[in-house]
Enzyme design. Sequence first.
Site, short mmCIF file in Angstrom:
data_model
loop_
_atom_site.label_atom_id
_atom_site.label_comp_id
_atom_site.label_asym_id
_atom_site.label_seq_id
_atom_site.Cartn_x
_atom_site.Cartn_y
_atom_site.Cartn_z
N GLY A 61 9.02 -5.39 -192.56
CA GLY A 61 8.02 -4.45 -192.28
C GLY A 61 6.58 -4.77 -192.48
CB THR A 62 4.73 -7.82 -193.35
OG1 THR A 62 5.30 -8.58 -192.07
CG2 THR A 62 5.76 -8.46 -194.34
CG ASN A 63 3.65 -7.65 -188.12
OD1 ASN A 63 2.45 -7.74 -187.76
ND2 ASN A 63 4.61 -8.28 -188.14
CG MET B 55 14.80 -8.18 -185.12
SD MET B 55 13.63 -9.21 -184.22
CE MET B 55 12.41 -9.86 -185.73
CB ILE C 192 16.43 -6.33 -175.84
CG1 ILE C 192 15.81 -7.76 -176.36
CG2 ILE C 192 15.62 -6.13 -173.96
CD1 ILE C 192 16.14 -8.97 -175.37
CG LEU C 193 13.65 -0.84 -176.75
CD1 LEU C 193 12.27 -0.27 -177.18
CD2 LEU C 193 14.82 0.48 -177.27
CG ASN D 267 7.10 -6.89 -179.28
OD1 ASN D 267 7.77 -6.53 -180.20
ND2 ASN D 267 7.39 -8.10 -178.65
CG HIS E 88 6.81 -12.98 -179.19
ND1 HIS E 88 8.15 -13.05 -179.46
CD2 HIS E 88 6.48 -14.22 -178.78
CE1 HIS E 88 8.94 -14.12 -179.30
NE2 HIS E 88 7.86 -14.87 -179.03
C1 GAR Z 1 7.28 -10.80 -186.79
O1 GAR Z 1 6.93 -12.15 -187.26
C2 GAR Z 1 7.47 -10.20 -185.50
O2 GAR Z 1 6.45 -11.15 -184.87
C3 GAR Z 1 8.70 -10.97 -185.30
O3 GAR Z 1 9.53 -10.59 -186.35
C4 GAR Z 1 8.56 -10.53 -187.71
C5 GAR Z 1 8.76 -9.20 -188.15
O4 GAR Z 1 8.56 -9.26 -189.41
N1 GAR Z 1 8.99 -10.22 -183.98
C6 GAR Z 1 9.72 -11.09 -183.08
O5 GAR Z 1 10.30 -12.15 -183.16
C7 GAR Z 1 9.97 -10.23 -181.89
N2 GAR Z 1 10.54 -10.75 -180.83
P1 GAR Z 1 7.98 -7.79 -190.23
O6 GAR Z 1 9.39 -6.88 -190.14
O7 GAR Z 1 7.67 -8.21 -191.67
O8 GAR Z 1 6.80 -7.09 -189.45
#
Ligand code: GAR
Length: 197
Positions: free
Chosen positions: A14-16, A93, A95-96, A110, A112
């Site tokens: 969940g850093t994003n 993670m 796919i919907l 999203n 990526h």
């Molecule tokens: C992030 O790097 C995001 O871009 C990637 O998963 C990580 C989640 O990190 N997403 C994908 O690969 C989607 N296809 P987070 O939980 O720390 O945000």
Amino acid sequence: MNKKRIAVLVSGGGTNLQAILDAQQSGIIRSGAVTLVIANKADAYALTRAENAGVDHCVILKKECGSQAAFEQAIIDKLEAYRIDIIVLAGFMSILSESFTSRYPRRILNVHPSLIPSFCGEGFYGLRVHQAALDKGVKVTGATVHFVNEIPDGGEIILQKAVDVLPGDTPETLQRRVMEQAEWVIFPRAVELVCAG
Ligand code: GAR
């Protein structure tokens, strides 16, 4: 102006999500408010981040729902109960299906961790994306924020940012640099752009 009500869907660290919550605090996001966090993993650290920020959160497990359709319906029920306007996939993670994505045209975002159309689509997620970039030997990678449609990573691009690949990079070091220099920067900006219309 009424702020858009945002739901963030997560699976992991969940850093994003944190970058979006911080951007709300700092005023980078001012046209929307994170109202709900939904995780599809019971142990996602993102849930702790939601708790610490005082944001309502819940867990919806596909295996408890029994099918993809029931899983998506459970998510829709929550989104409707919270009158959500904008859905943000932040390391979600799963796919919907088209039946889900077509309900919310240009309302699902999203992030990526590559410059789409490189290293994207089914099977490209998390560290696998960075491993593929290193295997190919690209010298520049980055991150993309896009709208979500029925094609995995195929929706309209909103923002992108490039990041250098450095000698000696591992998937982990590259992932960290892409997050710090690109994802955490462009994702909050894109959320604001969409919330502001
Ligand atoms: C992030 O790097 C995001 O871009 C990637 O998963 C990580 C989640 O990190 N997403 C994908 O690969 C989607 N296809 P987070 O939980 O720390 O945000």
